[in-house]
Enzyme design. Structure first.
Site, PDB file in Angstrom:
ATOM      1  N   LYS A 194     -11.959   9.792 -33.298  1.00  0.00           N
ATOM      2  CA  LYS A 194     -11.807   8.373 -33.647  1.00  0.00           C
ATOM      3  C   LYS A 194     -10.931   8.197 -34.882  1.00  0.00           C
ATOM      4  O   LYS A 194     -10.114   7.282 -34.986  1.00  0.00           O
ATOM      5  CB  LYS A 194     -13.176   7.742 -33.892  1.00  0.00           C
ATOM      6  CG  LYS A 194     -13.128   6.269 -34.253  1.00  0.00           C
ATOM      7  CD  LYS A 194     -12.497   5.458 -33.129  1.00  0.00           C
ATOM      8  CE  LYS A 194     -12.268   4.003 -33.426  1.00  0.00           C
ATOM      9  NZ  LYS A 194     -11.477   3.327 -32.391  1.00  0.00           N
ATOM     10  N   GLU A 251       1.539   0.598 -25.894  1.00  0.00           N
ATOM     11  CA  GLU A 251       0.083   0.616 -26.052  1.00  0.00           C
ATOM     12  C   GLU A 251      -0.621   0.794 -24.705  1.00  0.00           C
ATOM     13  O   GLU A 251      -1.560   1.572 -24.566  1.00  0.00           O
ATOM     14  CB  GLU A 251      -0.398  -0.670 -26.737  1.00  0.00           C
ATOM     15  CG  GLU A 251      -1.892  -0.957 -26.693  1.00  0.00           C
ATOM     16  CD  GLU A 251      -2.801   0.069 -27.348  1.00  0.00           C
ATOM     17  OE1 GLU A 251      -4.025  -0.042 -27.186  1.00  0.00           O
ATOM     18  OE2 GLU A 251      -2.270   1.012 -27.989  1.00  0.00           O
ATOM     19  N   TRP A 283      -9.615 -19.061 -76.302  1.00  0.00           N
ATOM     20  CA  TRP A 283      -8.854 -20.133 -75.662  1.00  0.00           C
ATOM     21  C   TRP A 283      -9.827 -20.757 -74.685  1.00  0.00           C
ATOM     22  O   TRP A 283     -10.165 -20.175 -73.650  1.00  0.00           O
ATOM     23  CB  TRP A 283      -7.640 -19.564 -74.926  1.00  0.00           C
ATOM     24  CG  TRP A 283      -6.724 -20.613 -74.394  1.00  0.00           C
ATOM     25  CD1 TRP A 283      -5.809 -21.341 -75.075  1.00  0.00           C
ATOM     26  CD2 TRP A 283      -6.643 -21.067 -73.026  1.00  0.00           C
ATOM     27  NE1 TRP A 283      -5.152 -22.210 -74.230  1.00  0.00           N
ATOM     28  CE2 TRP A 283      -5.646 -22.075 -72.977  1.00  0.00           C
ATOM     29  CE3 TRP A 283      -7.302 -20.734 -71.855  1.00  0.00           C
ATOM     30  CZ2 TRP A 283      -5.311 -22.742 -71.789  1.00  0.00           C
ATOM     31  CZ3 TRP A 283      -6.985 -21.385 -70.682  1.00  0.00           C
ATOM     32  CH2 TRP A 283      -5.995 -22.376 -70.650  1.00  0.00           C
ATOM     33  N   HIS A 328      18.891   3.608 -18.410  1.00  0.00           N
ATOM     34  CA  HIS A 328      19.609   4.661 -19.153  1.00  0.00           C
ATOM     35  C   HIS A 328      18.960   6.029 -18.938  1.00  0.00           C
ATOM     36  O   HIS A 328      19.135   6.954 -19.718  1.00  0.00           O
ATOM     37  CB  HIS A 328      19.643   4.308 -20.647  1.00  0.00           C
ATOM     38  CG  HIS A 328      20.354   3.008 -20.904  1.00  0.00           C
ATOM     39  ND1 HIS A 328      21.720   2.852 -20.762  1.00  0.00           N
ATOM     40  CD2 HIS A 328      19.865   1.785 -21.237  1.00  0.00           C
ATOM     41  CE1 HIS A 328      22.051   1.590 -21.026  1.00  0.00           C
ATOM     42  NE2 HIS A 328      20.948   0.931 -21.301  1.00  0.00           N
ATOM     43  N   LYS A 332      -3.108   3.882 -23.872  1.00  0.00           N
ATOM     44  CA  LYS A 332      -4.513   3.656 -23.504  1.00  0.00           C
ATOM     45  C   LYS A 332      -4.834   4.406 -22.204  1.00  0.00           C
ATOM     46  O   LYS A 332      -5.828   5.091 -22.081  1.00  0.00           O
ATOM     47  CB  LYS A 332      -4.727   2.138 -23.343  1.00  0.00           C
ATOM     48  CG  LYS A 332      -5.792   1.408 -24.112  1.00  0.00           C
ATOM     49  CD  LYS A 332      -6.596   1.833 -25.206  1.00  0.00           C
ATOM     50  CE  LYS A 332      -6.044   2.667 -26.312  1.00  0.00           C
ATOM     51  NZ  LYS A 332      -5.687   2.023 -27.575  1.00  0.00           N
ATOM     52  N   GLU A 337      -4.856   8.231 -22.872  1.00  0.00           N
ATOM     53  CA  GLU A 337      -5.914   8.841 -23.689  1.00  0.00           C
ATOM     54  C   GLU A 337      -7.292   8.768 -23.054  1.00  0.00           C
ATOM     55  O   GLU A 337      -8.142   9.598 -23.352  1.00  0.00           O
ATOM     56  CB  GLU A 337      -5.907   8.263 -25.101  1.00  0.00           C
ATOM     57  CG  GLU A 337      -6.233   6.815 -25.255  1.00  0.00           C
ATOM     58  CD  GLU A 337      -6.235   6.438 -26.746  1.00  0.00           C
ATOM     59  OE1 GLU A 337      -6.705   7.219 -27.565  1.00  0.00           O
ATOM     60  OE2 GLU A 337      -5.745   5.329 -27.054  1.00  0.00           O
ATOM     61  N   ARG A 389      -3.199 -15.070 -77.805  1.00  0.00           N
ATOM     62  CA  ARG A 389      -3.923 -15.232 -76.539  1.00  0.00           C
ATOM     63  C   ARG A 389      -4.832 -16.448 -76.561  1.00  0.00           C
ATOM     64  O   ARG A 389      -5.371 -16.844 -75.524  1.00  0.00           O
ATOM     65  CB  ARG A 389      -4.769 -13.988 -76.251  1.00  0.00           C
ATOM     66  CG  ARG A 389      -3.981 -12.703 -76.162  1.00  0.00           C
ATOM     67  CD  ARG A 389      -4.891 -11.497 -76.001  1.00  0.00           C
ATOM     68  NE  ARG A 389      -5.607 -11.561 -74.752  1.00  0.00           N
ATOM     69  CZ  ARG A 389      -5.121 -11.090 -73.595  1.00  0.00           C
ATOM     70  NH1 ARG A 389      -3.930 -10.563 -73.561  1.00  0.00           N
ATOM     71  NH2 ARG A 389      -5.817 -11.205 -72.485  1.00  0.00           N
ATOM     72  N   CYS A 429      -8.415 -15.245 -73.656  1.00  0.00           N
ATOM     73  CA  CYS A 429      -8.869 -14.968 -75.017  1.00  0.00           C
ATOM     74  C   CYS A 429      -8.455 -13.555 -75.411  1.00  0.00           C
ATOM     75  O   CYS A 429      -7.916 -12.794 -74.595  1.00  0.00           O
ATOM     76  CB  CYS A 429     -10.391 -15.061 -75.061  1.00  0.00           C
ATOM     77  SG  CYS A 429     -11.010 -16.600 -74.383  1.00  0.00           S
ATOM     78  N   ASN A 451     -13.570 -11.990 -72.443  1.00  0.00           N
ATOM     79  CA  ASN A 451     -12.301 -12.624 -72.024  1.00  0.00           C
ATOM     80  C   ASN A 451     -12.313 -12.679 -70.507  1.00  0.00           C
ATOM     81  O   ASN A 451     -12.415 -11.644 -69.846  1.00  0.00           O
ATOM     82  CB  ASN A 451     -11.106 -11.777 -72.501  1.00  0.00           C
ATOM     83  CG  ASN A 451      -9.819 -12.244 -71.804  1.00  0.00           C
ATOM     84  OD1 ASN A 451      -9.652 -13.434 -71.528  1.00  0.00           O
ATOM     85  ND2 ASN A 451      -8.958 -11.289 -71.464  1.00  0.00           N
ATOM     86  N   GLY A 452     -12.260 -13.877 -69.953  1.00  0.00           N
ATOM     87  CA  GLY A 452     -12.310 -13.999 -68.493  1.00  0.00           C
ATOM     88  C   GLY A 452     -13.123 -15.219 -68.100  1.00  0.00           C
ATOM     89  O   GLY A 452     -13.453 -16.074 -68.955  1.00  0.00           O
TER      90      GLY A 452
HETATM   91  C1  AGP Z   1      -6.051   4.738 -30.371  1.00  0.00           C
HETATM   92  O1  AGP Z   1      -6.786   4.422 -29.280  1.00  0.00           O
HETATM   93  C2  AGP Z   1      -6.317   6.071 -30.897  1.00  0.00           C
HETATM   94  N1  AGP Z   1      -7.662   6.245 -31.222  1.00  0.00           N
HETATM   95  C3  AGP Z   1      -5.397   6.473 -32.020  1.00  0.00           C
HETATM   96  O2  AGP Z   1      -4.074   6.408 -31.566  1.00  0.00           O
HETATM   97  C4  AGP Z   1      -5.519   5.604 -33.283  1.00  0.00           C
HETATM   98  O3  AGP Z   1      -4.937   4.365 -33.069  1.00  0.00           O
HETATM   99  C5  AGP Z   1      -4.783   6.303 -34.414  1.00  0.00           C
HETATM  100  O4  AGP Z   1      -5.367   7.551 -34.631  1.00  0.00           O
HETATM  101  C6  AGP Z   1      -4.815   5.473 -35.686  1.00  0.00           C
HETATM  102  O5  AGP Z   1      -6.120   5.310 -36.110  1.00  0.00           O
HETATM  103  P1  AGP Z   1      -6.421   4.269 -37.285  1.00  0.00           P
HETATM  104  O6  AGP Z   1      -6.087   2.895 -36.806  1.00  0.00           O
HETATM  105  O7  AGP Z   1      -7.875   4.447 -37.579  1.00  0.00           O
HETATM  106  O8  AGP Z   1      -5.554   4.670 -38.456  1.00  0.00           O
END
Ligand code: AGP
Length: 600
Positions: free
Chosen positions: A595, A473, A72, A496, A477, A480, A27, A2, A98-99
């Protein structure tokens, strides 16, 4: 679709509304209507048919505030009662819409129980009665409260006898613009309706409410309520020694949550609601760029293999901290996909804002609801992994890989992926949660392996194709949370250079499921054996041969090659955890890490 228009200013509203409505008739033109406030008395005029059919004997109500609509029909037949503006029981609130209000029947039933009397069959009229329900003396307050209950799309303009000197307009998904002039303001579905009055416009965004007054206007941003699905227990350790252990034990559930309600097995496709709005645009996409950091960047790398092999679209994967300073080759048919558990990682967000500046379509794969990435991307998919408290990402990575596999089917089925292939992938995806649970049963075995290898200071992780990023990965892991030196490498790359480090003090974890590159992996394992390197293999259940050439084997169930990373990473998370445990590390809060890395 609309057309709506509203006017408030010094001029008589009706002629402005009439000329604007004529430009909106494309419309929808099965009926139309006006409501003009004349000294706070609302004048209402509605007709079935085209404006031109009534032009001869139009009323000319006075009043400088008014709204109008051309319809409409969607909900409710083409009748005068169903044409807009609609009004409430007391004829205080007048509204044009409209919607489509999706939950209108449920709201209507509730309002009728509360004594409201409806005069039309439309979904739009419920907005009037909802506003009436919350109306004390302030129209925008009542509109704000009413819209919180509404599901669907809307562009609305509302006037009220009891709060007369204003028009309140709001939008969600349906287009709505404001026209700004020195001493008058307009609202319309389309610039064409107001261009003869002003060229100064404001495009209202979703969830914005504009209040237009004779001498000024202001905009309220209504932040949509977002529901945290998580239960409090989930944010607690639930009896586990560490959040990381709890979150690793939830990895099968993370896969389950990601696929829940999204697999359409009979069609060999997936439902990703968060992409609905850009579905058509995605068909034209001919280049994909996946951007993320840390563990999420390894998911991006796996995604690159999946999308290239099963969708056939050129795909790049890069880390945010590099991508933001690159000059990537993009064009209007490029889409950038951002992967982040937290949705707050600075480097990834910076890359996102770069792409937005260039008008590139941005898609988010995010775990945290309402995070910056989720809000700033054009569309996206939540991984639904639940809260991930431990700094070292585990279940969220599984959620990201599973989501990328679904995205591959989504893009593939939009292109030349066959129903048979789509069904095969979706069918195997549906089995993954149970297969992942099987791996958890080897927990004690992995713990023993950690015990066996706890005195080594260096570790190689090798893999090929889909499992090369999993090698990266696995190494990350271990680094870290255990602070041991670990490197991930494409198995073919070892000779290599890196193989120079191999000896009896440098064990290797070889990720070698029975896939298209298995034989190549065996050859690379032989090269390491030849240099007295000890090897732990992550292999496919039933592969007895591998036992002859490696020191230890952790088996994962058989699945499609493109899905093996979702299973092969699980033992690597547990291996890192148990080594860190043996080394008495602060597993949930490793030194030097955070984190969510919210600074560059
Ligand atoms: C992974 O274990 C780490 N905490 C770090 O590499 C993490 O994956 C990275 O900082 C990305 O974080 P995000 O997925 O919150 O963007």
């Amino acid at each position: 679709m609309c057309g709506i228009i509203g006017y408030i200013g010094k001029k008589p509203a009706f002629p402005v509304l009439l000329s604007g409505l004529k430009r909106l008739e494309y419309r929808g033109y099965d009926s139309f209507g006006f409501s003009v406030l004349n000294k706070n008395e609302p004048f209402l005029f509605k007709k079935v048919g085209k404006i031109s059919e009534f032009e001869q004997n139009f009323p000319n109500p006075s009043g400088e505030i008014g709204i109008a609509h051309t319809r409409w029909a969607t909900t409710g037949e083409v009748t005068e009662a169903n044409s807009h503006p609609h009004f409430d029981c007391q004829k205080n609130i007048f509204l044009v819409h409209n919607g489509i209000i999706e939950n209108y029947q449920e709201l209507k039933d509730k309002l009728i129980k509360e004594g409201h009397k409806f005069t039309s069959e439309t979904d739009s009229e419920i907005l009037c009665h909802l506003i009436e329900k919350y109306f004390q003396d302030n129209l925008e307050e009542a509109v704000r409260k009413a819209l919180r209950e509404v599901k669907g799309t809307y562009g609305i303009a509302v006037i009220s006898k009891k709060d007369p000197q204003k028009i309140v307009a709001a939008r969600f998904s349906s287009p709505l613009i404001l026209g700004v002039n020195k001493d008058e303001f307009l609202v319309a579905s389309d610039p064409a309706a107001i261009i003869t009055h002003t060229r100064q416009i404001i495009n209202l965004d979703d969830n914005e409410i504009a209040v237009l007054k004779p001498d000024n206007f202001f905009i309220l941003k209504e932040k949509p309520l977002e529901t945290i699905e998580w239960k409090i227990e989930e944010a607690e350790k639930g009896g586990y020694a560490h959040f990381m252990l709890k979150e690793m034990m939830e990895e099968p559930e993370a896969i389950e949550n990601a696929i829940n309600g999204r697999l359409i097995i009979e069609e060999g496709s997936v439902r990703l609601g968060g992409l609905d709005e850009i579905q058509e645009r995605l068909r034209k996409i001919n280049k994909l760029i996946l951007i993320a950091c840390g563990t999420a960047s390894y998911a991006a790398k796996v995604g690159k293999y999946m999308l290239e092999e099963y969708v056939g679209v050129p795909t790049e994967a890069d880390v945010g901290s590099e991508f933001r300073y690159r000059k990537p080759i993009t064009d209007k048919n490029t889409a950038a996909i951002f992967i982040s558990q937290s949705g707050e990682t600075a480097d990834t967000l910076a890359a996102l804002r770069e792409m937005k500046k260039k008008g590139i379509l941005t898609i988010g794969i995010t775990n945290v609801v309402g995070s910056s990435q989720a809000r700033e991307t054009d569309a996206g998919i939540y991984t639904r992994s639940g809260p991930e408290i431990a700094v070292a990402s585990s279940k969220a990575f599984l959620g990201q890989l599973t989501t990328l596999a679904m995205l591959t089917v989504y893009f593939g089925r939009q292109r030349d992926m066959s129903l048979v292939m789509g069904k095969r992938i979706v069918f195997e995806l549906a089995k993954l949660p149970e297969l992942a649970k099987e791996i958890l049963k080897q927990n004690d075995k992995i713990k023993e392996l950690a015990e066996k290898y706890k005195d080594f200071k260096n570790f190689w992780f090798i893999g090929r194709k889909y499992n090369f990023p999993i090698a990266l990965e696995g190494a990350l892991k271990l680094k870290e949370i255990s602070y041991l030196h670990a490197e991930g490498c494409g198995a073919g790359e070892m000779k290599h250079g890196p193989i120079a480090l191999i000896d009896e003090n440098f064990p290797t974890i070889a990720i070698c499921p029975s896939d298209s590159v298995y034989e190549k992996m065996v050859a690379n394992i032989e090269e390491i054996k030849a240099r007295k390197g000890s090897i732990i293999a992550i292999a496919t259940k039933g592969n007895e041969e591998i036992k002859k050439i490696v020191d230890d084997v952790i088996y994962i169930p058989k699945t499609l090659e493109m899905l093996t990373p979702i299973l092969s990473v699980i033992p690597l998370h547990f291996f890192a955890y148990y080594l860190a445990l043996l080394l008495d590390r602060d597993i949930d809060k490793p030194k030097n890490l955070a984190k969510s890395v919210t600074t560059e």
